[in-house]
Design an enzyme around this catalytic site. Structure first.
Site, PDB file in Angstrom:
ATOM      1  CE  LYS A 241      -3.246   2.897   2.422  1.00 15.70           C
ATOM      2  NZ  LYS A 241      -3.724   3.389   3.726  1.00 15.70           N
ATOM      3  CD  GLN A 242       4.212   4.596  -0.920  1.00 12.66           C
ATOM      4  OE1 GLN A 242       3.787   5.492  -0.188  1.00 12.66           O
ATOM      5  NE2 GLN A 242       5.298   3.870  -0.624  1.00 12.66           N
TER       6      GLN A 242
END
Length: 358
Positions: A241-242
């Protein structure tokens, strides 16, 4: 009723052609491991992940409206700790009740719901078999005075396993003074989660005041977040997740003057990226082992144009080669019907076959 391509174009407004007709000339799409309905068989089957991990990854990918596409839409609600319950749920106090968080994810057809030990444990017997649970195992709490910024463990892997979780999630503040300890803790926790059969998702955030240079914030620069993704994938994350990149050149800015920080190659900026948001996001994807670990971008804070912003983020992620979106505040800080509508609009981008890899 699903959004059509025309409706997506209308939501994108003046940026529709810029985003939908872009062809990447930096990292060509042929270099990427692409999301697909056979993702587990084609990618993780060849790894050291055991059969139970493969089964939980497949369950996550097969669940909800995006089931079978290779894409995911996840509802994350850990804001009760990360941003304080009052600040997060004042807009809609229904979400102080954990059941409503899970109900929103189910009604919206999400692939999974990510939340805290407390939220998911309180409703696990009723819902853990109905939607994949992703237990967030560490948090930054803001009650300590003065506020500190660190990710600390709130429970252990066996607790997540016992409540029937399909996956665990964690955050590392890469670049922070405490990141060394966080890397060790998360690496050990993810290894044990895999041993017990759970998939792993890592929030790969950068955090250091030095990443703000001459009034410009590089916390979401493509080069710094890309390297965070690369480390996160190395630590054993199945999904990364970014935050969507907002600029580039973090390494160059931090290496100005007499400073020497990290390592860089000018081709990062001249060949592997451009200023186009899809190319910047693609650099994040390539750092997830060329897409072997799926990249999901965050939906960001709630604002004035949530529906259009969510669709735009989904288009950028999908066309860059990402695996989906994980959107929380835009969805739960509004009436449930509107939250369902927003999440469905995100999903519609991934269901639209006319929106392809750039």
């Amino acid at each position: 009723m699903s959004l059509g391509t025309k409706s997506i174009e209308e939501l994108l407004g003046d940026e529709a052609s810029f985003l939908l007709n872009h062809t990447s000339q930096t990292i060509k799409r042929e270099r990427l491991i692409k999301p697909s309905g056979n993702y587990v068989d084609e990618v993780w089957y060849h790894s050291d992940r055991n059969n139970r991990v493969l089964g939980n990854l497949q369950w996550l990918l097969d669940h909800g409206r995006l089931g079978g596409t290779g894409y995911v839409s996840i509802l994350p609600v850990d804001q009760g700790i990360e941003h304080s319950g009052g600040a997060s749920f004042a807009k809609n106090p229904d979400y102080f009740d954990p059941e409503n968080i899970i109900k929103l994810a189910i009604e919206a057809g999400c692939n999974g719901v990510a939340s805290t030990f407390g939220v998911l444990a309180s409703m696990s017997r009723k819902y853990a078999h109905k939607i994949p649970f992703i237990v967030k195992i560490n948090h930054n709490e803001l009650l300590t005075y003065p506020n500190t910024f660190d990710q600390i463990m709130f429970g252990n892997i066996e607790q997540a396993y016992n409540m029937g979780a399909a996956a665990v999630g964690a955050t590392i503040y890469f670049g922070s003074e405490e990141s060394g300890r966080q890397i060790q803790e998360v690496s050990e926790a993810f290894a044990y989660a895999h041993e017990l059969g759970m998939a792993t998702i890592l929030w790969c955030y950068t955090r250091n005041n030095a990443f703000k240079v001459d009034g410009k914030d590089y916390h979401a620069s493509a080069d710094l977040t890309g390297q965070a993704n690369h480390i996160g994938t190395t630590l054993g994350a199945d999904i990364i997740k970014q935050k969507l990149p907002t600029n580039n050149g973090g390494y160059k800015a931090l290496n100005s003057g007499d400073s020497s920080y990290g390592k860089l190659d000018e081709r990062i900026y001249s060949e592997l990226t451009s200023d186009h948001p899809i190319d910047l996001a693609r650099y994040q994807v390539i750092n997830c082992f060329a897409g072997r670990a799926g990249l999901i971008n965050s939906g960001g804070a709630s604002g004035d144009n949530d529906f259009a912003d969510a669709v735009k983020t989904a288009v950028i992620n999908k066309r860059a080669g990402g695996m989906g979106l994980i959107s929380g505040r835009k969805a739960f800080q509004r009436p449930i019907k509107e939250g369902v509508k927003l999440l469905n609009m995100i999903q519609d981008v991934y269901l639209d076959e006319d929106i392809t890899l750039a």
